[in-house]
Design a protein around this motif. Sequence first.
Motif, PDB file in Angstrom:
ATOM      1  N   GLN A  53     -27.077 102.763  21.199  1.00  0.00           N
ATOM      2  CA  GLN A  53     -27.188 102.240  19.830  1.00  0.00           C
ATOM      3  C   GLN A  53     -25.898 101.534  19.415  1.00  0.00           C
ATOM      4  O   GLN A  53     -25.939 100.467  18.793  1.00  0.00           O
ATOM      5  CB  GLN A  53     -27.537 103.370  18.865  1.00  0.00           C
ATOM      6  N   ILE A  54     -24.764 102.101  19.763  1.00  0.00           N
ATOM      7  CA  ILE A  54     -23.481 101.463  19.466  1.00  0.00           C
ATOM      8  C   ILE A  54     -23.394 100.114  20.162  1.00  0.00           C
ATOM      9  O   ILE A  54     -22.941  99.124  19.573  1.00  0.00           O
ATOM     10  CB  ILE A  54     -22.315 102.387  19.862  1.00  0.00           C
ATOM     11  N   ASN A  55     -23.820 100.057  21.411  1.00  0.00           N
ATOM     12  CA  ASN A  55     -23.784  98.798  22.158  1.00  0.00           C
ATOM     13  C   ASN A  55     -24.695  97.735  21.570  1.00  0.00           C
ATOM     14  O   ASN A  55     -24.537  96.551  21.854  1.00  0.00           O
ATOM     15  CB  ASN A  55     -24.133  99.039  23.631  1.00  0.00           C
ATOM     16  N   GLN A  56     -25.633  98.154  20.737  1.00  0.00           N
ATOM     17  CA  GLN A  56     -26.506  97.207  20.035  1.00  0.00           C
ATOM     18  C   GLN A  56     -25.995  96.930  18.616  1.00  0.00           C
ATOM     19  O   GLN A  56     -26.688  96.345  17.804  1.00  0.00           O
ATOM     20  CB  GLN A  56     -27.928  97.767  19.956  1.00  0.00           C
ATOM     21  N   ARG A  57     -24.788  97.391  18.331  1.00  0.00           N
ATOM     22  CA  ARG A  57     -24.153  97.226  17.012  1.00  0.00           C
ATOM     23  C   ARG A  57     -24.914  97.971  15.920  1.00  0.00           C
ATOM     24  O   ARG A  57     -25.035  97.513  14.799  1.00  0.00           O
ATOM     25  CB  ARG A  57     -24.021  95.751  16.637  1.00  0.00           C
ATOM     26  N   ARG A  58     -25.458  99.124  16.280  1.00  0.00           N
ATOM     27  CA  ARG A  58     -26.207  99.949  15.333  1.00  0.00           C
ATOM     28  C   ARG A  58     -25.477 101.274  15.153  1.00  0.00           C
ATOM     29  O   ARG A  58     -26.005 102.342  15.393  1.00  0.00           O
ATOM     30  CB  ARG A  58     -27.628 100.143  15.844  1.00  0.00           C
ATOM     31  N   VAL A  59     -24.230 101.168  14.723  1.00  0.00           N
ATOM     32  CA  VAL A  59     -23.344 102.325  14.638  1.00  0.00           C
ATOM     33  C   VAL A  59     -23.879 103.379  13.675  1.00  0.00           C
ATOM     34  O   VAL A  59     -23.821 104.581  13.960  1.00  0.00           O
ATOM     35  CB  VAL A  59     -21.918 101.887  14.247  1.00  0.00           C
ATOM     36  N   GLU A  60     -24.413 102.956  12.540  1.00  0.00           N
ATOM     37  CA  GLU A  60     -24.921 103.923  11.567  1.00  0.00           C
ATOM     38  C   GLU A  60     -26.044 104.763  12.159  1.00  0.00           C
ATOM     39  O   GLU A  60     -26.104 105.973  11.967  1.00  0.00           O
ATOM     40  CB  GLU A  60     -25.411 103.227  10.283  1.00  0.00           C
ATOM     41  N   LEU A  61     -26.934 104.123  12.906  1.00  0.00           N
ATOM     42  CA  LEU A  61     -28.040 104.850  13.535  1.00  0.00           C
ATOM     43  C   LEU A  61     -27.508 105.815  14.574  1.00  0.00           C
ATOM     44  O   LEU A  61     -27.997 106.938  14.704  1.00  0.00           O
ATOM     45  CB  LEU A  61     -29.043 103.878  14.149  1.00  0.00           C
ATOM     46  N   ALA A  62     -26.484 105.397  15.313  1.00  0.00           N
ATOM     47  CA  ALA A  62     -25.897 106.272  16.317  1.00  0.00           C
ATOM     48  C   ALA A  62     -25.323 107.532  15.672  1.00  0.00           C
ATOM     49  O   ALA A  62     -25.489 108.634  16.187  1.00  0.00           O
ATOM     50  CB  ALA A  62     -24.801 105.530  17.092  1.00  0.00           C
ATOM     51  N   ALA A  63     -24.685 107.366  14.541  1.00  0.00           N
ATOM     52  CA  ALA A  63     -24.130 108.535  13.839  1.00  0.00           C
ATOM     53  C   ALA A  63     -25.233 109.467  13.374  1.00  0.00           C
ATOM     54  O   ALA A  63     -25.138 110.688  13.529  1.00  0.00           O
ATOM     55  CB  ALA A  63     -23.281 108.071  12.656  1.00  0.00           C
ATOM     56  N   ILE A  64     -26.293 108.909  12.864  1.00  0.00           N
ATOM     57  CA  ILE A  64     -27.418 109.725  12.387  1.00  0.00           C
ATOM     58  C   ILE A  64     -28.063 110.454  13.565  1.00  0.00           C
ATOM     59  O   ILE A  64     -28.373 111.635  13.480  1.00  0.00           O
ATOM     60  CB  ILE A  64     -28.457 108.854  11.648  1.00  0.00           C
ATOM     61  N   SER A  65     -28.244 109.758  14.684  1.00  0.00           N
ATOM     62  CA  SER A  65     -28.884 110.355  15.862  1.00  0.00           C
ATOM     63  C   SER A  65     -28.134 111.580  16.339  1.00  0.00           C
ATOM     64  O   SER A  65     -28.736 112.559  16.769  1.00  0.00           O
ATOM     65  CB  SER A  65     -28.957 109.343  17.010  1.00  0.00           C
ATOM     66  N   ASN A  66     -26.816 111.530  16.292  1.00  0.00           N
ATOM     67  CA  ASN A  66     -26.032 112.606  16.883  1.00  0.00           C
ATOM     68  C   ASN A  66     -25.567 113.669  15.910  1.00  0.00           C
ATOM     69  O   ASN A  66     -25.306 114.787  16.307  1.00  0.00           O
ATOM     70  CB  ASN A  66     -24.837 112.026  17.632  1.00  0.00           C
ATOM     71  N   PHE A  67     -25.461 113.352  14.649  1.00  0.00           N
ATOM     72  CA  PHE A  67     -24.916 114.332  13.721  1.00  0.00           C
ATOM     73  C   PHE A  67     -25.958 114.925  12.783  1.00  0.00           C
ATOM     74  O   PHE A  67     -25.773 116.026  12.295  1.00  0.00           O
ATOM     75  CB  PHE A  67     -23.752 113.728  12.940  1.00  0.00           C
ATOM     76  N   ALA A  68     -27.048 114.267  12.572  1.00  0.00           N
ATOM     77  CA  ALA A  68     -28.070 114.776  11.657  1.00  0.00           C
ATOM     78  C   ALA A  68     -28.989 115.782  12.337  1.00  0.00           C
ATOM     79  O   ALA A  68     -29.759 116.449  11.680  1.00  0.00           O
ATOM     80  CB  ALA A  68     -28.888 113.627  11.087  1.00  0.00           C
ATOM     81  N   ARG A  69     -28.911 115.895  13.633  1.00  0.00           N
ATOM     82  CA  ARG A  69     -29.805 116.806  14.361  1.00  0.00           C
ATOM     83  C   ARG A  69     -29.350 118.241  14.281  1.00  0.00           C
ATOM     84  O   ARG A  69     -30.107 119.140  14.555  1.00  0.00           O
ATOM     85  CB  ARG A  69     -29.941 116.372  15.812  1.00  0.00           C
ATOM     86  N   GLY A  70     -28.103 118.475  13.918  1.00  0.00           N
ATOM     87  CA  GLY A  70     -27.524 119.777  14.011  1.00  0.00           C
ATOM     88  C   GLY A  70     -27.699 120.682  12.892  1.00  0.00           C
ATOM     89  O   GLY A  70     -27.774 121.833  12.916  1.00  0.00           O
TER      90      GLY A  70
END
Length: 70
Positions: A53-70
Amino acid sequence: MQSNPSTEAEEWERRGIEADSRSQHAEAEACFAKALTYDDSRQFSWVGLAFSQINQRRVELAAISNFARG
């Protein structure tokens, strides 16, 4: 014969790594997401998903994917 969820997840991770190495980040994202459908406790899949996601310039989504799951 029934498939093993961890084995399926590993296969999708491998495909994600290969796609990412070819700079096919959207395909890599889909592969890591598919791996997580088999085993959502796989840390490598979560990290791969975020990096794709970061490599697609979708940093906000990457943060949500990894931190909102916990």
